[in-house]
Enzyme design. Structure first.
Site, PDB file in Angstrom:
ATOM      1  N   HIS A 267      53.710  23.813   1.011  1.00 18.31           N
ATOM      2  CA  HIS A 267      52.288  23.703   0.661  1.00 18.31           C
ATOM      3  C   HIS A 267      52.046  22.468  -0.190  1.00 18.31           C
ATOM      4  O   HIS A 267      51.058  21.748  -0.030  1.00 18.31           O
ATOM      5  CB  HIS A 267      51.821  24.941  -0.113  1.00 18.31           C
ATOM      6  CG  HIS A 267      52.230  26.220   0.551  1.00 18.31           C
ATOM      7  ND1 HIS A 267      52.879  27.234  -0.089  1.00 18.31           N
ATOM      8  CD2 HIS A 267      52.121  26.604   1.844  1.00 18.31           C
ATOM      9  CE1 HIS A 267      53.139  28.204   0.770  1.00 18.31           C
ATOM     10  NE2 HIS A 267      52.693  27.843   1.946  1.00 18.31           N
TER      11      HIS A 267
ATOM     12  N   ASP B  91      44.517  25.651  -0.941  1.00 19.91           N
ATOM     13  CA  ASP B  91      45.210  25.965   0.315  1.00 19.91           C
ATOM     14  C   ASP B  91      45.087  27.462   0.599  1.00 19.91           C
ATOM     15  O   ASP B  91      44.375  28.191  -0.098  1.00 19.91           O
ATOM     16  CB  ASP B  91      46.652  25.425   0.310  1.00 19.91           C
ATOM     17  CG  ASP B  91      47.536  26.103  -0.725  1.00 19.91           C
ATOM     18  OD1 ASP B  91      47.256  27.262  -1.101  1.00 19.91           O
ATOM     19  OD2 ASP B  91      48.520  25.474  -1.167  1.00 19.91           O
TER      20      ASP B  91
END
Ligand code: UDX
Length: 473
Positions: free
Chosen positions: A18, A115
């Site tokens: 991520h 995210d």
């Protein structure tokens, strides 16, 4: 004080998978699109700050990266629960820190970009009157599944989970049962189900959704996401394909692996890696090693000690043969592969390796960053998915884009034998390899174009920038 540039605050959840694309997004916003950027990273392990990734380039506008100190969640959640649930809780616990940091900023930031695991923070953006965006670090197909998830009815769920039929996603490719998301629709995991439903709803309510894909890679799915008749009805904001955002290959420090690659013939080496944390069982590790030997091809293998519930950890500290081969690899492996193969423990400079001209194939777990890094370098793949959405990624790479081969059985459903490993390596490096390489090179060309000024992904970020400027003035 009034900002002159839009200021984007980015929030990255724990894990290299991520963190890497969020940082790349931050860099592009600061370098090419006139943003001031502050990236907050929630790190389960503070050692991430020592990563070379923390070194950001000089940019025309401010680009800062800040660590939100790790939060101990052991008292809040059973650590045997799914990784998704743990990540969601970790991100929730970090929210007060994010809120305090935003409130302490000299001037109000314009937009918050989170995210997949950070969507609860979008409420904080509302509180500070900021625009709220989600950045999906995976495919548009995965985004479609996520926003469709809260709308899956019992009948469709039953057909998929119990009758093992494909799951239809409006306007998109269906998901075969064997390619479904890890623990997807698992009725015994209520935490995961409710987290995924909530995340799907929160994404649908964002002002915009950025996706690490590009127009030519997923045209039909992107169309479905935009189309009122399909998923458009559940998604409020526009969907912006902004990829492929991958770490550029640099060759700053000396590396033994790259020195070795320099000595190999063009496109002669297959690179094997299972992402930032993927591991195999003891038996599978051994079969993979034998398969590489059988294939007779050159290779670089990033090896992690295997994980098996019934094998003591001490087993892995033992080297059982005269040449230093660890106990979980076949006896004498290091001697037999001399000059033809290289084993790298734990971590390798992946982007530099994939960009090297001696690389001819990538044996990968199909994490989306790895898949993108392969495509931007025109490298065909052996798709060996392990968890999360990787089965879906593998299906797309093999059947839709035709840049990968897949094993006959799924790696998480049993051990794949050495003969099949060798056959897949040969198919990528010899037989089918040229066709797949041509397709991968086409993708490489289109990937390069979309990020240049005037390209579709460049334009997507320009539109986000315009929205933010409007908000600013
Ligand atoms: C996981 C998911 O599987 C992925 O699809 C999702 O989008 C994010 O979370 P991960 O398992 O970390 O990701 O794999 P991947 O997405 O491929 O990211 C790994 C990153 O670490 C890549 O950028 C890769 O270049 C880097 N890496 C990995 C190295 O640089 N060296 C290594 O040895 C291993």
């Amino acid at each position: 004080m009034q900002n002159t540039n839009p200021h984007a605050v980015l929030l990255a959840s724990p894990g290299m998978g991520h963190f890497i694309p969020v940082v790349e997004l931050g860099k592009r916003l600061a370098i090419h699109h006139g943003f001031d950027v502050t990236i907050f990273v929630v790190a389960a392990d503070a050692s991430i700050t020592k990563s070379p990734l923390f070194k950001l380039p000089q940019t025309p506008n401010p680009l800062n990266l800040m660590l939100l100190p790790p939060v101990d969640i052991s008292a809040l959640v059973d650590l045997t629960t799914s990784v998704v649930t743990q990540l969601v809780i970790m991100m929730r616990e970090a929210l007060p820190l994010l809120r305090a940091a935003i409130s302490a900023m000299k001037s109000q930031p314009t937009a918050l970009i989170v995210d997949l695991f950070g969507t609860e923070a979008l409420a904080t953006a509302e509180e500070f009157d900021m625009l709220k965006y989600v950045f999906i670090t995976s495919t548009a197909w995965f985004l479609a599944v996520t926003v469709h998830f809260p709308h899956i009815d019992e009948e469709a769920e039953h057909k998929h989970r119990v009758m093992k039929r494909p799951l239809d996603i409006p306007g998109c490719r269906s998901i075969r049962y064997e390619d479904t998301l890890d623990r997807f629709l698992d009725p015994t995991d209520r935490n995961l189900n409710s987290s995924f439903t909530r995340v799907g709803m929160e994404i649908s309510n964002a002002d915009g959704i950025l996706v690490n894909t590009w127009q030519d890679l997923e045209p039909l799915t992107l169309l479905a996401l935009e189309n009122e008749k399909f998923l458009g009805r559940v998604v409020k904001g526009l969907v912006y394909p902004v990829g492929p955002l991958v770490r550029p290959a640099g060759r700053s420090s000396k590396s033994e692996v790259i020195d070795w690659l320099d000595m190999q013939p063009m496109e002669s080496v297959i690179y094997i890696s299972f992402g930032s944390g993927g591991t195999l069982s003891v038996k599978q590790t051994s079969e993979l090693a034998w398969g590489l030997e059988l294939s007779q091809h050159r290779f670089i293998w990033v090896v992690r000690p295997p994980v098996d519930d019934d094998v003591s950890a001490n087993f892995f500290n033992v080297t059982n043969s005269h040449d230093g081969t660890p106990s979980y690899l076949p006896d004498g492996f290091y001697t037999r592969i001399q000059n033809r193969g290289m084993v790298v423990p734990m971590w390798a400079p992946q982007t530099e390796i994939l960009a090297h001209q001696s690389i001819g194939g990538f044996f990968s777990h199909c994490g989306w960053n790895s898949a993108l890094e392969s495509m931007v370098n025109g490298v065909p793949m052996v798709a060996w998915p392990l968890y999360a959405e990787q089965q879906m990624n593998a299906a797309m790479l093999a059947e839709e884009l035709e840049v990968a081969v897949r094993p006959k059985i799924r790696p998480n459903n049993g051990v794949i034998g050495r003969e099949e490993v060798a056959e897949m390596v040969r198919r990528v490096m010899e037989l089918k390899g040229n066709e797949m390489r041509d397709k991968a090179k086409e993708l490489q060309r289109s990937a390069n174009q979309v990020l240049m000024q005037g390209g579709s992904s460049y334009n997507s970020l320009s539109r986000v920038s315009k929205e933010c400027e409007l908000k600013l003035h």
